[in-house]
Design an enzyme around this catalytic site. Structure first.
Site, PDB file in Angstrom:
ATOM      1  CE  LYS A 177      -3.756  -2.438   0.095  1.00 30.06           C
ATOM      2  NZ  LYS A 177      -3.435  -3.731  -0.530  1.00 30.06           N
TER       3      LYS A 177
HETATM    4  C1  LIG Z   1      -9.369  -3.344  -1.622  1.00 26.95           C
HETATM    5  C2  LIG Z   1      -8.781  -4.050  -0.436  1.00 26.95           C
HETATM    6  N1  LIG Z   1      -9.567  -4.260   0.638  1.00 26.95           N
HETATM    7  C3  LIG Z   1      -9.082  -4.866   1.740  1.00 26.95           C
HETATM    8  C4  LIG Z   1      -7.781  -5.307   1.805  1.00 26.95           C
HETATM    9  C5  LIG Z   1      -7.302  -6.005   3.025  1.00 26.95           C
HETATM   10  O1  LIG Z   1      -6.203  -5.371   3.625  1.00 26.95           O
HETATM   11  P1  LIG Z   1      -5.123  -6.224   4.452  1.00 26.95           P
HETATM   12  O2  LIG Z   1      -4.321  -7.024   3.496  1.00 26.95           O
HETATM   13  O3  LIG Z   1      -4.328  -5.183   5.171  1.00 26.95           O
HETATM   14  O4  LIG Z   1      -5.892  -7.072   5.406  1.00 26.95           O
HETATM   15  C6  LIG Z   1      -6.933  -5.105   0.721  1.00 26.95           C
HETATM   16  C7  LIG Z   1      -5.534  -5.575   0.769  1.00 26.95           C
HETATM   17  O5  LIG Z   1      -4.908  -5.944  -0.166  1.00 26.95           O
HETATM   18  C8  LIG Z   1      -7.452  -4.462  -0.427  1.00 26.95           C
HETATM   19  O6  LIG Z   1      -6.685  -4.261  -1.505  1.00 26.95           O
END
Ligand SMILES: Cc1ncc(COP(=O)(O)O)c(C=O)c1O
Length: 415
Positions: A177
């Site tokens: 990110k």
């Molecule tokens: C659009 C979206 N939502 C939720 C998530 C979930 O985040 P995390 O990987 O920090 O749990 C991601 C992660 O890649 C994402 O790209």
């Protein structure tokens, strides 16, 4: 993408040396980040979590979403958007995206049923959703809005920061990110009561450390707290964020400007809902057919939105299989409260989304791209589009050295 330098190493080392790795009582980095990020976003509350997935789950729980509720999610997003709905006990209903490859407001309106309680616009690949239209529908039809801003960290929509427009926003700070601490996430909201419920989901025992407002009723949840290492790293990352976003926006402007002549051949710039404000993490184009998009990507290595292997509903196995929890009694698809929710999925249910996604190519920008790389990217788009659109023979396609994906390698140079 993200950039990591010596400043992060120093910030982490200081926390380790201090021995104050826990956010409550001894630390201060998480508190400092939450206050600074809330101010930067222009909202009242930020609460750190262990992940973006947990931030989404905490957001849904904070809004009181649960069994008996349907939540609209887009056909194109990381599966956590849908699985977090299941973690809250509710049922995700999958709706089409439009040419912006974010949720289509018309599809949202059409999908609202008697059980629909909320919608999750996902600012996918840093591209902003059509928030004016979504908020108008949500207000008129009584839906809650959870902005999945996991891929939109640092971006905006018509002058406001992504994540702050709906009832609550969820961010991810994982490895990929715009800000990262390896893992991590956060929620943001302007509402005191929603913030308090989210904090309870994030850490049901946080009252012990921070005191409890006697009006707010605690509830049990699993918890997903952040450490001081996460807070320390994000405090440095936040300083980098505005410059990174500005650089990516400038690069995308140059790319779109340098390739606009290709419109005559049939290369369309994907719809942008807030081109001056979003993250500009990619220049996105639509080709007339999926075959043309494949040819483009085979000439100039770039990402086809529908072919990432994990961001389209056809790849969300647990959801398609109805495996909504580890235990059958906890599985929302089996719960009596959800019997009137729409629970049937098929791989062709969002054929329009699949068509758009398979025709969309994404050329990543990067804050560290210099003028020579940007020129090379423009050249390479020109060559790939001409081959894909029948204006150049493949044997004449000569690329310049500028692999934009290469710039995303994770051994970023130190600042
Ligand atoms: C659009 C979206 N939502 C939720 C998530 C979930 O985040 P995390 O990987 O920090 O749990 C991601 C992660 O890649 C994402 O790209």
């Amino acid at each position: 993408m993200y950039i990591v330098g010596e400043e992060e190493v120093e910030a982490l080392a200081q926390v380790v040396r201090s021995g104050a790795l826990f956010r409550y009582g001894v630390g201060g980095e998480c508190d400092r980040f939450e206050a600074r990020y809330a101010e930067w976003l222009g909202t009242k509350h930020v609460a750190l979590t262990s992940s973006g997935t947990f931030a989404l789950t905490a957001s849904l729980i904070a809004l009181g979403i649960g069994p008996g509720d349907e939540v609209l999610v887009p056909a194109h997003t990381y599966m956590a958007t849908a699985t977090s709905v299941l973690a809250a006990g509710a049922i995700p209903v999958i709706v089409d995206v439009d040419e912006s490859i974010t949720i289509d407001p018309l599809a949202v309106e059409a999908a609202i049923g008697p059980r629909t309680k909320a919608v999750v616009p996902v600012h996918m690949w840093g591209a902003a959703c059509d928030m004016d239209a979504i908020m108008e529908i949500a207000k008129r039809r009584g839906l809650k809005v959870i902005e999945d801003t996991c891929q939109g960290v640092g971006g905006g929509y018509k002058g406001r920061k992504l994540g702050t427009i709906g009832d609550i926003g969820a961010f991810s700070f994982n490895f990929y990110k715009n800000m990262t601490a390896g893992e991590g996430g956060a929620i943001c909201t302007a509402d005191d009561a929603i913030a308090e419920r989210a904090r309870c989901a994030i850490d049901p025992c946080h009252f012990y450390w921070t005191g409890r407002d006697q009006d707010s009723k605690p509830f049990a949840h699993n918890g997903g707290r952040a450490s001081e290492l996460v807070g320390a790293m994000l405090n440095v990352q936040l300083d980098r964020l505005p410059g990174m976003i500005a650089a990516m926006q400038a690069e995308r402007r140059q790319i779109l400007d340098g390739t606009k002549h290709l419109g005559n051949l049939g290369l369309k710039v994907a719809k942008m809902n807030s081109p001056d404000d979003d993250c500009a993490a990619h220049a996105m184009f639509q080709l007339p057919t999926a075959e043309a998009a494949q040819t483009f990507a085979s000439v100039f290595p770039s990402v086809i939105s529908g072919k990432t292997g994990r961001h389209t509903y056809t790849e969300w196995d647990q959801v398609l299989m109805g495996e909504g929890a580890g235990h059958p009694e906890m599985n929302p698809y089996n719960m009596a409260a959800n019997k009137d929710c729409r629970r049937a999925y098929s791989k062709d249910m969002c054929a329009r989304s699949l068509d758009i996604l398979n025709r969309t190519v994404m050329v990543p920008t990067h804050p560290k791209h210099g003028p020579a790389e940007i020129e090379a990217i423009i050249h390479n788009i020109d060559v790939a589009a001409r081959v894909a659109l029948g204006d150049m023979d493949r044997k004449d396609a000569k690329l310049r050295e500028a692999d934009p994906l290469d710039a995303r390698k994770f051994d970023m140079p130190k600042d």
